[in-house]
Design an enzyme around this catalytic site. Structure first.
Site, PDB file in Angstrom:
ATOM      1  CE1 TYR A 208      -4.056  -2.001   0.188  1.00 41.44           C
ATOM      2  CE2 TYR A 208      -2.529  -3.473   1.315  1.00 41.44           C
ATOM      3  CZ  TYR A 208      -3.730  -3.263   0.659  1.00 41.44           C
ATOM      4  OH  TYR A 208      -4.588  -4.314   0.474  1.00 41.44           O
ATOM      5  CG  HIS A 336     -11.897 -19.188  -2.221  1.00 42.69           C
ATOM      6  ND1 HIS A 336     -12.551 -18.992  -1.028  1.00 42.69           N
ATOM      7  CD2 HIS A 336     -11.595 -17.962  -2.688  1.00 42.69           C
ATOM      8  CE1 HIS A 336     -12.613 -17.706  -0.775  1.00 42.69           C
ATOM      9  NE2 HIS A 336     -12.047 -17.055  -1.763  1.00 42.69           N
ATOM     10  CB  ALA A 337     -14.935 -17.687  -6.721  1.00 44.25           C
ATOM     11  CG  HIS A 366     -15.524 -10.145  -6.440  1.00 47.52           C
ATOM     12  ND1 HIS A 366     -15.206  -9.095  -5.603  1.00 47.52           N
ATOM     13  CD2 HIS A 366     -14.435 -10.945  -6.465  1.00 47.52           C
ATOM     14  CE1 HIS A 366     -13.982  -9.269  -5.150  1.00 47.52           C
ATOM     15  NE2 HIS A 366     -13.480 -10.381  -5.655  1.00 47.52           N
ATOM     16  CD  GLU A 367     -13.743 -14.206  -8.278  1.00 46.08           C
ATOM     17  OE1 GLU A 367     -12.654 -13.912  -8.791  1.00 46.08           O
ATOM     18  OE2 GLU A 367     -13.890 -14.329  -7.040  1.00 46.08           O
ATOM     19  CG  HIS A 370     -10.503 -10.013  -9.695  1.00 48.45           C
ATOM     20  ND1 HIS A 370      -9.748  -9.094  -8.998  1.00 48.45           N
ATOM     21  CD2 HIS A 370     -11.176 -10.733  -8.756  1.00 48.45           C
ATOM     22  CE1 HIS A 370      -9.965  -9.258  -7.686  1.00 48.45           C
ATOM     23  NE2 HIS A 370     -10.834 -10.239  -7.512  1.00 48.45           N
ATOM     24  CD  GLU A 394      -9.843  -8.954  -4.274  1.00 48.11           C
ATOM     25  OE1 GLU A 394     -10.977  -9.379  -4.604  1.00 48.11           O
ATOM     26  OE2 GLU A 394      -8.783  -9.560  -4.559  1.00 48.11           O
ATOM     27  NE  ARG A 473     -14.458 -15.369  13.961  1.00 47.45           N
ATOM     28  CZ  ARG A 473     -15.307 -15.581  12.966  1.00 47.45           C
ATOM     29  NH1 ARG A 473     -15.607 -14.598  12.141  1.00 47.45           N
ATOM     30  NH2 ARG A 473     -15.853 -16.751  12.799  1.00 47.45           N
ATOM     31  CG  HIS A 497      -8.600 -15.307   1.753  1.00 49.87           C
ATOM     32  ND1 HIS A 497      -9.902 -15.767   1.902  1.00 49.87           N
ATOM     33  CD2 HIS A 497      -8.580 -14.654   0.573  1.00 49.87           C
ATOM     34  CE1 HIS A 497     -10.613 -15.386   0.858  1.00 49.87           C
ATOM     35  NE2 HIS A 497      -9.845 -14.722   0.038  1.00 49.87           N
ATOM     36  NE  ARG A 506      -5.239  -8.859  -1.451  1.00 53.42           N
ATOM     37  CZ  ARG A 506      -4.473  -9.636  -2.213  1.00 53.42           C
ATOM     38  NH1 ARG A 506      -5.012 -10.513  -3.020  1.00 53.42           N
ATOM     39  NH2 ARG A 506      -3.162  -9.531  -2.152  1.00 53.42           N
ATOM     40  CE1 TYR A 507     -11.171 -10.392  -1.441  1.00 55.81           C
ATOM     41  CE2 TYR A 507      -9.552 -11.016   0.213  1.00 55.81           C
ATOM     42  CZ  TYR A 507     -10.112 -11.196  -1.029  1.00 55.81           C
ATOM     43  OH  TYR A 507      -9.617 -12.152  -1.871  1.00 55.81           O
TER      44      TYR A 507
HETATM   45 ZN   LIG Z   1     -11.477 -11.081  -5.689  1.00 56.08          ZN
END
Ligand SMILES: [Zn+2]
Ligand SMILES: *[C@@H]1O[C@H](CO)[C@@H](O)[C@H](O)[C@H]1NC(C)=O
Ligand SMILES: *[C@@H]1O[C@H](CO)[C@@H](O)[C@H](O)[C@H]1NC(C)=O
Ligand SMILES: *[C@@H]1O[C@H](CO)[C@@H](O)[C@H](O)[C@H]1NC(C)=O
Ligand SMILES: *[C@@H]1O[C@H](CO)[C@@H](O)[C@H](O)[C@H]1NC(C)=O
Length: 640
Positions: A208, A336-337, A366-367, A370, A394, A473, A497, A506-507
């Site tokens: 970043y 996982h996509a 979303h995908e 990318h 993302e 959490r 992840h 990043r998300y």
């Molecule tokens: Zn993504």
């Protein structure tokens, strides 16, 4: 590797670094890198694809070998790049300097000890494969994560079953990964220290390129937290009405297994349970999609058509030929996509175990976002073929999905039939559904790397991995484990992840800046409606704005890219707050003073059923009665 090999390698490197760089100008070196790097990347990507779409021991071996070769190549390029960067007699243009710096940034490939390098690659494929093959038996059925467990969490309202599945998944994935993970941390840190970073966390944050990054995201989180707390309180109250208050701890936390998602990371699947106005339509279009005969392929075509309407390119021939859009039944795959830039001609792909439902329709966008990014920056030099920062990558598809999900657009798609989409109650239903996805995610998106940064830093040691995880959490997300957890559990490892070695902040960044992008695109489209009703479908002006930012790739620092589209150089939660403003007012009124939770996790998770509790009460009473009566008989027996 034998000493002779080592000597030869060293000589080769010496040869390259002395003779080649003496002859090559920086510009020539960069041109050569451009030619040589793409085939190298392609080779690794092909091996990785072969493995992820067909997990076998052989494919693992081929991939690890490709990784090692690639690391060797990267090390050679890095050395040359450093020679130019450190030689004060060479004049570099700012752009040459930027490119060379990126070439020198080779991450954990910097490990020169081949044994350690290979071990590191193997650990990662091992963790991935344990995660991807894990299976949980719930009652009669043995289920994998996708589609079985995901579907169970999406649809089941049976506390007991959900709890079994929740624990089973963590037993079969995280727990089996824990020791590997500790080794991964150690080897990763060792490799990255060769580049001069303190640890992997510091390295990840360097993507970043802002010294205040950690503070900046903390500030964004603080800004959003009050809104999250209101959502949390409302959902908690409504779920209590469904499941009974007895399964909720008195600490104010929501048990993690009843939020419609394996990690409680987004809550859209409980939307129909907590819908504020029952008589008004909701915007989950799953049923409608099924009724209309949507297929995974047609979902991708729907997404393609939206992008196309904005002036983006269609998916390529190779995309349709080589992508994996459904889960194969004859082999193990990483479900996982993900989206892939194979760095070869028009070879872009998506790998996804697509199901026909609302959530997956959004994931498809979303995908595809990318892939659009890959295609927009494909004319940049290889080193610039990346997002302005990882959060940008993302955010692209999600920005589009914000527009797709508006009632306006769902009507255009004939997936929604509400007569009056501006009716106040319909509006709150819609914003609630969006909040369950976007707002609910923010603490989760924030905390994963809070945990990992502290693990990489060494502040959190393997024996307290799980405890530190639940501290976060409970404290940040306000959720608690449905069953008792111990130090041998490894719940972070139950999220893709973490074994997948993919940074997560990043998300969080994406979920904030996608509202900035969305607002900018809406402004460009001349939107006059409230932000959450803006649909920029078919608007090339909005499309142009987005595309011109994507075309920059990572050739400019991300604040420049952000400024290009939003006119602003900072990440900012304001557009997100604006979007949810009407919902916040509704929630504050509904909740009154009933919100919040204690910082610490509850001592003991309450069990699902009242029966268990009733039996415990009965046993305890019976025992006491027995005890008292025995005790009293004692008095009758003379002591000796
Ligand atoms: Zn993504
Ligand atoms: C999966 O990989 C194996 C090699 O390990 C190969 O023999 C097989 O053909 C592959 N299956 C598919 C469907 O690609
Ligand atoms: C720096 O670059 C110049 C010009 O290419 C070269 O002659 C010199 O040997 C280099 N110095 C070092 C320390 O590599
Ligand atoms: C580098 O730039 C300086 C000052 O701009 C100039 O004097 C020098 O000749 C340049 N050197 C080379 C090798 O181009
Ligand atoms: C792109 O796809 C759309 C529909 O998804 C189609 O109408 C259009 O003709 C295609 N354009 C090109 C140039 O292939």
């Amino acid at each position: 590797m034998t000493d002779v090999h080592r000597l030869i390698t060293a000589l080769l490197i010496l040869l390259f670094s002395t003779c080649d760089s003496a002859q090559e100008t920086p510009a020539e070196f960069l041109a050569r890198f451009q030619r040589e790097a793409r085939p190298m990347h392609n080779k690794v990507a092909e091996a990785n694809w072969a493995l992820q779409t067909n997990i076998t021991v052989e494919n693992e071996e081929v991939f690890v070998k490709a990784r090692l070769e690639y690391a060797k190549f990267s090390q050679m390029q890095e050395r040359q790049a450093l020679l130019y960067l450190q030689n004060t007699t060479i004049n570099l243009t700012p752009d040459e300097r930027r490119q060379l710096t990126k070439i020198a940034d080779i991450g954990t490939s910097a490990q020169t000890d081949v044994v350690k390098l290979e071990r590191f690659a193997k650990i990662k494929t091992n963790m991935d494969s344990i995660y991807s093959k894990a299976e949980v038996c719930v009652e009669e059925n043995c289920l994998q994560l996708e589609p079985g467990l995901t579907e169970l969490f999406r649809t089941s309202r049976d506390c007991e079953r959900l709890s079994t599945a929740w624990q089973g998944w963590r037993d079969q994935s995280g727990r089996k990964i824990k020791d590997l993970y500790a080794e991964y941390v150690q080897l990763g840190n060792e490799a990255i220290q060769i580049l001069g970073y303190k640890d992997m966390g510091e390295y990840w944050k360097s993507a970043y390129d802002t010294p205040t990054f950690e503070k900046d995201v903390a500030k964004l989180f603080e800004q959003i937290l009050p809104l999250y707390k209101q959502l949390h309180a409302y959902v908690r109250r409504r779920l209590k009405a469904v499941y009974g208050a007895h399964i909720f701890p008195s600490s104010g936390h929501i048990p993690a297994h009843i939020l419609g998602n394996m990690w409680s990371q987004s809550w859209n699947n409980v939307g129909n349970l907590i819908k504020p106005f029952k008589s008004k339509q909701s915007v989950d279009v799953t049923d409608e999609m099924k009724a209309q005969g949507y297929t995974p392929k047609s979902m991708f075509e729907t997404a393609e058509a939206f992008f196309y309407s904005l002036g983006f390119a269609n998916m390529t021939k190779t995309f349709w030929k080589k992508s994996m859009l459904e889960k194969p039944t004859d082999r193990n795959v990483v479900c996982h996509a993900s989206a892939w830039d194979m760095e070869k001609e028009d070879d872009f792909r998506i790998k996804m175990c697509t199901r026909v439902n609302h959530e997956d329709l959004m994931t498809v966008h979303h995908e595809m976002g990318h892939v659009q990014y890959y295609m927009e920056y494909k004319d940049q030099p290889t080193v610039y073929q990346g997002g302005a920062n990882p959060g940008f990558h993302e955010a692209v598809g999600d920005t589009i999905a914000l527009s797709v999900q508006t009632p306006e657009h769902l009507k255009t798609l004939d997936l929604m039939h509400a007569e009056n989409i501006y009716d106040e109650e319909t509006d709150i239903n819609y914003l609630m559904q969006m909040a369950l996805d976007k707002l609910a995610f923010l603490p989760f998106g924030y905390l994963i790397d809070q945990w990992r940064w502290s693990v990489f830093r060494g502040t959190t040691k393997p024996e307290s991995y799980n405890e530190a995880w639940w501290d976060l959490r409970c404290r940040l997300q306000g959720i608690s484990p449905p069953v008792k957890r111990g130090p041998e559990d490894f719940d972070p490892g139950a999220k893709f992840h973490v074994p997948g070695d993919t940074p997560y902040i990043r998300y969080f960044v994406s979920f904030v800046i996608q509202f900035q992008f969305y607002k900018a695109a809406c402004d460009a489209a001349g939107n006059t409606r409230p932000l959450h009703h803006c649909d920029f479908y078919n608007n090339p002006t909005a499309g142009h704005k987005l595309r011109s930012m994507l075309q920059l790739g990572s050739s400019k620092p991300w604040p420049d890219a952000l400024e290009q589209i939003t006119g602003q150089r900072q990440m900012d939660a304001q557009p997100l707050m604006e979007y949810f403003q009407p919902l916040l007012q509704f929630l504050e009124k509904e909740n009154g003073n009933d919100y919040g939770w204690t910082e610490n996790c509850p001592e003991n998770p309450p069990p699902c059923s009242n029966t268990a509790q009733r039996w415990r009460v009965r046993y305890t009473t019976a025992f006491l009665v027995l005890f008292v009566s025995l005790k009293s008989t004692c008095f009758l027996v003379p002591r000796t």
